[in-house]
Design a protein around this motif. Structure first.
Motif, PDB file in Angstrom:
ATOM      1  N   GLU A 135       0.820  -1.216   0.000  1.00  0.00           N
ATOM      2  CA  GLU A 135       0.000   0.000   0.000  1.00  0.00           C
ATOM      3  C   GLU A 135       0.853   1.265   0.000  1.00  0.00           C
ATOM      4  O   GLU A 135       0.330   2.377   0.198  1.00  0.00           O
ATOM      5  CB  GLU A 135      -0.921   0.008   1.229  1.00  0.00           C
ATOM      6  CG  GLU A 135      -2.076  -0.983   1.135  1.00  0.00           C
ATOM      7  CD  GLU A 135      -3.070  -0.638   0.023  1.00  0.00           C
ATOM      8  OE1 GLU A 135      -3.232   0.546  -0.293  1.00  0.00           O
ATOM      9  OE2 GLU A 135      -3.669  -1.579  -0.528  1.00  0.00           O
ATOM     10  N   GLY A 136       2.166   1.129  -0.183  1.00  0.00           N
ATOM     11  CA  GLY A 136       3.025   2.312  -0.233  1.00  0.00           C
ATOM     12  C   GLY A 136       3.317   2.910   1.129  1.00  0.00           C
ATOM     13  O   GLY A 136       3.665   4.079   1.248  1.00  0.00           O
ATOM     14  N   ILE A 137       3.141   2.101   2.174  1.00  0.00           N
ATOM     15  CA  ILE A 137       3.445   2.550   3.537  1.00  0.00           C
ATOM     16  C   ILE A 137       4.671   1.771   4.009  1.00  0.00           C
ATOM     17  O   ILE A 137       4.704   0.541   3.891  1.00  0.00           O
ATOM     18  CB  ILE A 137       2.248   2.273   4.483  1.00  0.00           C
ATOM     19  CG1 ILE A 137       0.982   2.933   3.935  1.00  0.00           C
ATOM     20  CG2 ILE A 137       2.545   2.734   5.899  1.00  0.00           C
ATOM     21  CD1 ILE A 137      -0.300   2.279   4.416  1.00  0.00           C
ATOM     22  N   GLU A 138       5.673   2.476   4.486  1.00  0.00           N
ATOM     23  CA  GLU A 138       6.916   1.800   4.885  1.00  0.00           C
ATOM     24  C   GLU A 138       6.732   1.099   6.227  1.00  0.00           C
ATOM     25  O   GLU A 138       6.422   1.738   7.234  1.00  0.00           O
ATOM     26  CB  GLU A 138       8.042   2.839   4.975  1.00  0.00           C
ATOM     27  CG  GLU A 138       9.423   2.309   4.684  1.00  0.00           C
ATOM     28  CD  GLU A 138       9.512   1.523   3.383  1.00  0.00           C
ATOM     29  OE1 GLU A 138      10.128   0.444   3.424  1.00  0.00           O
ATOM     30  OE2 GLU A 138       8.970   1.960   2.338  1.00  0.00           O
ATOM     31  N   PRO A 139       6.903  -0.244   6.265  1.00  0.00           N
ATOM     32  CA  PRO A 139       6.864  -0.900   7.577  1.00  0.00           C
ATOM     33  C   PRO A 139       8.154  -0.628   8.339  1.00  0.00           C
ATOM     34  O   PRO A 139       9.240  -0.895   7.825  1.00  0.00           O
ATOM     35  CB  PRO A 139       6.729  -2.391   7.236  1.00  0.00           C
ATOM     36  CG  PRO A 139       7.190  -2.538   5.833  1.00  0.00           C
ATOM     37  CD  PRO A 139       7.113  -1.196   5.164  1.00  0.00           C
ATOM     38  N   VAL A 140       8.035  -0.075   9.524  1.00  0.00           N
ATOM     39  CA  VAL A 140       9.200   0.182  10.379  1.00  0.00           C
ATOM     40  C   VAL A 140       9.085  -0.761  11.567  1.00  0.00           C
ATOM     41  O   VAL A 140       8.115  -0.693  12.326  1.00  0.00           O
ATOM     42  CB  VAL A 140       9.215   1.653  10.859  1.00  0.00           C
ATOM     43  CG1 VAL A 140      10.311   1.875  11.888  1.00  0.00           C
ATOM     44  CG2 VAL A 140       9.375   2.592   9.670  1.00  0.00           C
ATOM     45  N   PHE A 141      10.057  -1.656  11.698  1.00  0.00           N
ATOM     46  CA  PHE A 141       9.943  -2.651  12.761  1.00  0.00           C
ATOM     47  C   PHE A 141      10.407  -2.112  14.107  1.00  0.00           C
ATOM     48  O   PHE A 141      11.340  -1.321  14.192  1.00  0.00           O
ATOM     49  CB  PHE A 141      10.765  -3.897  12.413  1.00  0.00           C
ATOM     50  CG  PHE A 141      10.210  -4.646  11.235  1.00  0.00           C
ATOM     51  CD1 PHE A 141       8.929  -5.174  11.280  1.00  0.00           C
ATOM     52  CD2 PHE A 141      10.950  -4.795  10.075  1.00  0.00           C
ATOM     53  CE1 PHE A 141       8.401  -5.855  10.188  1.00  0.00           C
ATOM     54  CE2 PHE A 141      10.434  -5.471   8.982  1.00  0.00           C
ATOM     55  CZ  PHE A 141       9.154  -6.008   9.040  1.00  0.00           C
ATOM     56  N   ALA A 142       9.696  -2.553  15.140  1.00  0.00           N
ATOM     57  CA  ALA A 142      10.136  -2.336  16.513  1.00  0.00           C
ATOM     58  C   ALA A 142      10.174  -3.716  17.154  1.00  0.00           C
ATOM     59  O   ALA A 142       9.385  -4.604  16.782  1.00  0.00           O
ATOM     60  CB  ALA A 142       9.160  -1.424  17.243  1.00  0.00           C
ATOM     61  N   ASP A 143      11.068  -3.905  18.104  1.00  0.00           N
ATOM     62  CA  ASP A 143      11.265  -5.259  18.631  1.00  0.00           C
ATOM     63  C   ASP A 143      10.167  -5.647  19.633  1.00  0.00           C
ATOM     64  O   ASP A 143       9.479  -4.800  20.190  1.00  0.00           O
ATOM     65  CB  ASP A 143      12.656  -5.399  19.260  1.00  0.00           C
ATOM     66  CG  ASP A 143      13.217  -6.816  19.074  1.00  0.00           C
ATOM     67  OD1 ASP A 143      12.437  -7.725  18.700  1.00  0.00           O
ATOM     68  OD2 ASP A 143      14.420  -7.005  19.300  1.00  0.00           O
ATOM     69  N   ILE A 144      10.058  -6.961  19.812  1.00  0.00           N
ATOM     70  CA  ILE A 144       8.997  -7.527  20.658  1.00  0.00           C
ATOM     71  C   ILE A 144       9.466  -7.684  22.103  1.00  0.00           C
ATOM     72  O   ILE A 144      10.654  -7.584  22.404  1.00  0.00           O
ATOM     73  CB  ILE A 144       8.533  -8.904  20.123  1.00  0.00           C
ATOM     74  CG1 ILE A 144       9.729  -9.875  20.021  1.00  0.00           C
ATOM     75  CG2 ILE A 144       7.854  -8.737  18.778  1.00  0.00           C
ATOM     76  CD1 ILE A 144       9.335 -11.322  19.723  1.00  0.00           C
ATOM     77  N   ASP A 145       8.516  -7.977  22.960  1.00  0.00           N
ATOM     78  CA  ASP A 145       8.811  -8.347  24.342  1.00  0.00           C
ATOM     79  C   ASP A 145       9.230  -9.827  24.336  1.00  0.00           C
ATOM     80  O   ASP A 145       8.583 -10.644  23.686  1.00  0.00           O
ATOM     81  CB  ASP A 145       7.542  -8.133  25.186  1.00  0.00           C
ATOM     82  CG  ASP A 145       7.746  -8.558  26.618  1.00  0.00           C
ATOM     83  OD1 ASP A 145       7.963  -7.677  27.459  1.00  0.00           O
ATOM     84  OD2 ASP A 145       7.703  -9.780  26.898  1.00  0.00           O
ATOM     85  N   PRO A 146      10.297 -10.180  25.063  1.00  0.00           N
ATOM     86  CA  PRO A 146      10.790 -11.560  25.005  1.00  0.00           C
ATOM     87  C   PRO A 146       9.850 -12.596  25.631  1.00  0.00           C
ATOM     88  O   PRO A 146      10.025 -13.794  25.408  1.00  0.00           O
ATOM     89  CB  PRO A 146      12.113 -11.501  25.783  1.00  0.00           C
ATOM     90  CG  PRO A 146      12.045 -10.272  26.615  1.00  0.00           C
ATOM     91  CD  PRO A 146      11.162  -9.308  25.876  1.00  0.00           C
ATOM     92  N   HIS A 147       8.870 -12.142  26.389  1.00  0.00           N
ATOM     93  CA  HIS A 147       7.980 -13.098  27.064  1.00  0.00           C
ATOM     94  C   HIS A 147       6.607 -13.197  26.395  1.00  0.00           C
ATOM     95  O   HIS A 147       6.065 -14.286  26.230  1.00  0.00           O
ATOM     96  CB  HIS A 147       7.816 -12.709  28.533  1.00  0.00           C
ATOM     97  CG  HIS A 147       9.134 -12.531  29.223  1.00  0.00           C
ATOM     98  ND1 HIS A 147       9.947 -13.586  29.535  1.00  0.00           N
ATOM     99  CD2 HIS A 147       9.798 -11.411  29.616  1.00  0.00           C
ATOM    100  CE1 HIS A 147      11.063 -13.136  30.105  1.00  0.00           C
ATOM    101  NE2 HIS A 147      10.992 -11.811  30.161  1.00  0.00           N
ATOM    102  N   THR A 148       6.040 -12.024  26.017  1.00  0.00           N
ATOM    103  CA  THR A 148       4.697 -12.045  25.421  1.00  0.00           C
ATOM    104  C   THR A 148       4.765 -12.210  23.908  1.00  0.00           C
ATOM    105  O   THR A 148       3.776 -12.562  23.281  1.00  0.00           O
ATOM    106  CB  THR A 148       3.962 -10.726  25.694  1.00  0.00           C
ATOM    107  OG1 THR A 148       4.633  -9.665  25.002  1.00  0.00           O
ATOM    108  CG2 THR A 148       3.920 -10.416  27.181  1.00  0.00           C
TER     109      THR A 148
END
Ligand SMILES: *Cc1c(COP(=O)(O)O)cnc(C)c1O
Length: 366
Positions: free
Chosen positions: A98-111
């Motif tokens: 859709e022309g939107i840049e996915p910017v990743f952020a990291d997850i919580d190691p437990h959830t």
């Protein structure tokens, strides 16, 4: 062979009755009677309003981004959305598409859901939205995410593909966000063969999306919006109505399988830490091993015995080249490398499951 999951097949006689009705009415698509009935029944079952059925879960995401105006054609720069690398490819690829840049952020190691602190750190002047995933049906930290979205004036679209029927603090988890999307793919807990839905917070967004899924057409001679074809048809809705009728038995059978695994494996393997006050749907049974080598070894041993455990979600999406992500996501990468989803479906037999558990335990003892 024991697959990781099996599509749920509802009563054939009941499905035939619905198909008889389709033949009598001679109506196959374009907001037919069964699509309307399934919409009402799902709103009722899930305890939500403003539900729109669509042709699959990926288009549900794409339509939600459009209806909420994530991409403003007049804006000079590329819009961005902050999302998780620990999910099925469609969460991120639908943004890129859709022309939107996915910017990743990291997850919580437990959830294994997005860590709100990492979301806030990833915000730039181009950020338009947050697209978190209730991964494996666990609830994201919805209150913290809402607070960040309010503070920075961002939209929130939850990919709730795994969260059908999940309740959080006594209410549907799908009520959170400007929109939440569901996938009704054959392998999902509730399915219509292929299909999906969007649950909007606001009625006006639902109405905009309703036009969008039918080419933007609003009358015999009027086209109001840029649209696409994302309609669900009557045959899909017929399957959905039959699957919904048998939801209680399906859930009860899966819960039994889930609890047998938990009892046998919770002592030795890392399981997902689920949010407090969560009514879970027992859709998946993921386990995390101490090392990647062990996870790969267990998957191979299971396969030798005709059991297909899957490395969900692997690889962590920042490593997928066509998404052009630069930043490392250490926690997601680490969990993704060590995780396996064990087979779970309503007809998985006790003896079959015992064998799976024994194979896993034998490998763990080596
Ligand atoms: C299944 C799934 C999708 C895609 O849904 P389709 O109905 O197959 O298009 C998107 N996101 C997640 C997290 C999924 O599991």
């Amino acid at each position: 062979m024991i697959p990781v999951t099996k599509p749920y097949f509802p009563s054939r006689e009941k499905l035939n009755t619905y198909i008889d009705g389709i033949y009598e009415r001679q109506w196959l698509t374009n907001n037919g009677e069964l699509v309307q009935e399934l919409t009402r029944r799902l709103e009722n079952y899930l305890g939500v309003e403003n539900l729109l059925l669509v042709s699959n879960g990926t288009l549900a995401l794409q339509i939600a981004y459009r209806a909420l105006g994530l991409r403003d054609n007049r804006a000079p720069r590329h819009p961005e959305a902050i999302t998780t690398p620990f999910t099925f490819i469609a969460t991120a690829s639908s943004l890129k598409w859709e022309g939107i840049e996915p910017v990743f952020a990291d997850i919580d190691p437990h959830t294994w859901c997005l860590d709100p602190a990492n979301i806030e750190a990833a915000i730039t002047p181009n950020t338009k939205a947050i697209v978190p995933v209730h991964v494996f049906g666990n609830a994201c930290e919805v209150e913290a995410i809402d607070a960040i979205a309010n503070k920075h004036n961002l939209k929130v679209i939850y990919d709730a593909s795994h969260a059908f029927g999940v309740k959080y603090k006594g209410e549907s988890l799908l009520k959170h966000g400007d929109a939440a999307t569901l996938s009704f793919h054959a392998t999902k807990l509730f399915h219509t063969g292929e299909g999906g839905a969007i649950i909007f917070k606001r009625k006006e967004d639902l109405e905009r999306a309703r036009k969008m899924i039918n080419f933007g057409i609003t009358g015999p001679e009027s086209i109001e919006e840029l649209g696409i074809n994302a309609k669900m048809n009557e045959l899909q809705a017929a399957m959905g109505l039959c699957v919904l009728d048998e939801m209680e038995q399906n859930l009860a059978a899966r819960a039994e399988v889930w609890h047998r695994y938990e009892q046998a494996l919770a002592g030795t393997l890392q399981l997902q830490s689920r949010a407090k006050a969560l009514d879970y749907n027992y859709a998946y049974f993921p386990v995390v091993f101490k090392t990647e080598a062990k996870a790969v070894r267990v998957a191979a041993t299971l396969k030798e015995h005709g059991v297909l455990a899957r490395r969900y979600f692997y690889p962590s999406l920042e490593s997928v080249e066509c998404l052009n992500s630069q930043k490392k996501q250490a926690i997601s990468k680490n969990i993704a490398s060590r995780i396996l989803c064990l087979p779970i479906y309503n007809k998985l037999g006790n003896a079959e499951q015992k064998e799976i558990i024994e194979l896993v335990n034998t490998e763990l003892a080596l």
